[in-house]
Design an enzyme around this catalytic site. Sequence first.
Site, short mmCIF file in Angstrom:
data_model
loop_
_atom_site.label_atom_id
_atom_site.label_comp_id
_atom_site.label_asym_id
_atom_site.label_seq_id
_atom_site.Cartn_x
_atom_site.Cartn_y
_atom_site.Cartn_z
N ASN A 281 29.75 52.05 3.29
CA ASN A 281 30.29 51.64 2.00
C ASN A 281 31.41 52.58 1.59
O ASN A 281 31.72 53.55 2.30
CB ASN A 281 29.20 51.64 0.93
CG ASN A 281 28.23 50.48 1.05
OD1 ASN A 281 28.62 49.36 1.37
ND2 ASN A 281 26.96 50.75 0.80
N HIS B 21 27.29 41.23 0.66
CA HIS B 21 28.62 41.38 1.29
C HIS B 21 29.22 40.03 1.66
O HIS B 21 29.91 39.89 2.68
CB HIS B 21 28.54 42.28 2.52
CG HIS B 21 28.08 43.68 2.22
ND1 HIS B 21 28.94 44.66 1.77
CD2 HIS B 21 26.85 44.25 2.29
CE1 HIS B 21 28.26 45.78 1.57
NE2 HIS B 21 27.00 45.56 1.88
#
EC number: 1.11.1.6
Length: 486
Positions: A129, A56
């Site tokens: 997510n 990320h």
Amino acid sequence: MSNEKKRMTTASGAPVGDNQNSITAGNRGPTLIQDVHLLEKLAHFNRERVPERVVHAKGAGAHGYFEVTNDLSKYTKADFLSEVGKRTPMFIRFSTVAGELGSADTVRDPRGFAVKFYTEEGNYDLVGNNTPIFFIRDAIKFPDFIHTQKRNPKTHLKDKNAVWDFWSLSPESLHQITYLHGDRGIPATFRHMNGYGSHTFKWVNDKGEAFWVKYHFISEQGVKGLDEDVAGQIAGDNPDYHVEDLYNSIDKGDFPAWKLYVQIMPYEDAKTYRFDPFDVTKVWSQKDYPRIEVGRMVLDRNPENYFAEVEQAAFSPGNFVPGIEASPDKMLQGRLFGYSDAHRYRIGANHQELPINRPVNEVNNNQFDGQMRYSNGSGSVNYEPNSYDTEPKEDPASKISPFEVYGEADSVSYDSDDHYTQAGDLYRLMSADEKDRLIDAFVGHMKPVDKDEIKLRQIEHFYKADPEWGERIAKGLGLSVPEGVK
């Protein structure tokens, strides 16, 4: 208001007399070590980057608020969900997963959807997510999985052999990679995608009754994806396309919003449900547990400083508030440690004192010192229990709600190894056009793999989920479904 110009200073507050020329011995130098402003500038410049996130790394963030639209207090005592109309400030960070800090936004990759609620009982982080499931279901496999998504340690190139070798040897990944290679695998923007808590969590009400819960953020902008060729062109033309879109949207007053829904499972149902409700590679049927509206999230303010607010934002699924707790989900259990530990390494043991991470309520504990610490409390007694009747003291009312555990301590898998039913159902739900695009995406991604052994192993998984699916992938790769699978 004063029109007096701000005077440049060093970090210690001393005025800077010349920011254009270093102090030298005569016109030609050399430079003198007494130029502390020069030394400070160079030394700080060398340290301006903290290590990027292992996963990320590339992302965008925004501030906003969450407003409750439905009373669910019979399920949870969480204060920020306690009454209709209650607003809680929040911050969100969207991200890609596998790419580095400078990677392109429009690659085929899951998107992180991490929300920090600044509640009056502490920060609550929901770190999910844009997919309701994940590739693996046990945290012990996470470092290996991410190694396959990163660069080959010898060539320093992305490695499709590693990607498909791991996935083909980890059939639990089939459900997630089907989402990933479908139309939602490349979101049009961060605004046009849903978000999910993915894991199962536990809600507890003020009577001590427990419920299992899954979170769904549904985009009010709708869900839109990008064609793979268009996404590739954008990646070359504007690799910051998604970051730019989010910033510009908020800047012009077009505030993106999501409705939050939950699926709620009665506590006892978890013992008999047809899929393990704590297996993050599985979903709960909405026919069995319909979505219930909770509230609305609106993003209405851009960060003033990207580094201070987005890069230093630290989310952890272990940041709970009373009324919300962990479940036995093995992947979640590992993340409870892994995320906070990543922040301790990346931005320091006191990362939660940074403004973007600081709770709105008072923090009271006996954690002292460490790098960047600036508030150590006023007392000399930094331990508990003690004989001086000093605070802080534990609050028995805030203990977690107990849940049963079963069996012997051992390295064990989940009870069910059915990795094919839900993935096959997802395939069969797709329209003919969606199936065509899915097949093309899989075939295009798998063609560069240099071992037919890996391709054939993956084809077996497709075939077990749906024979047509397996046959079409095999044909696209110029192979046949292994006879022993039919």
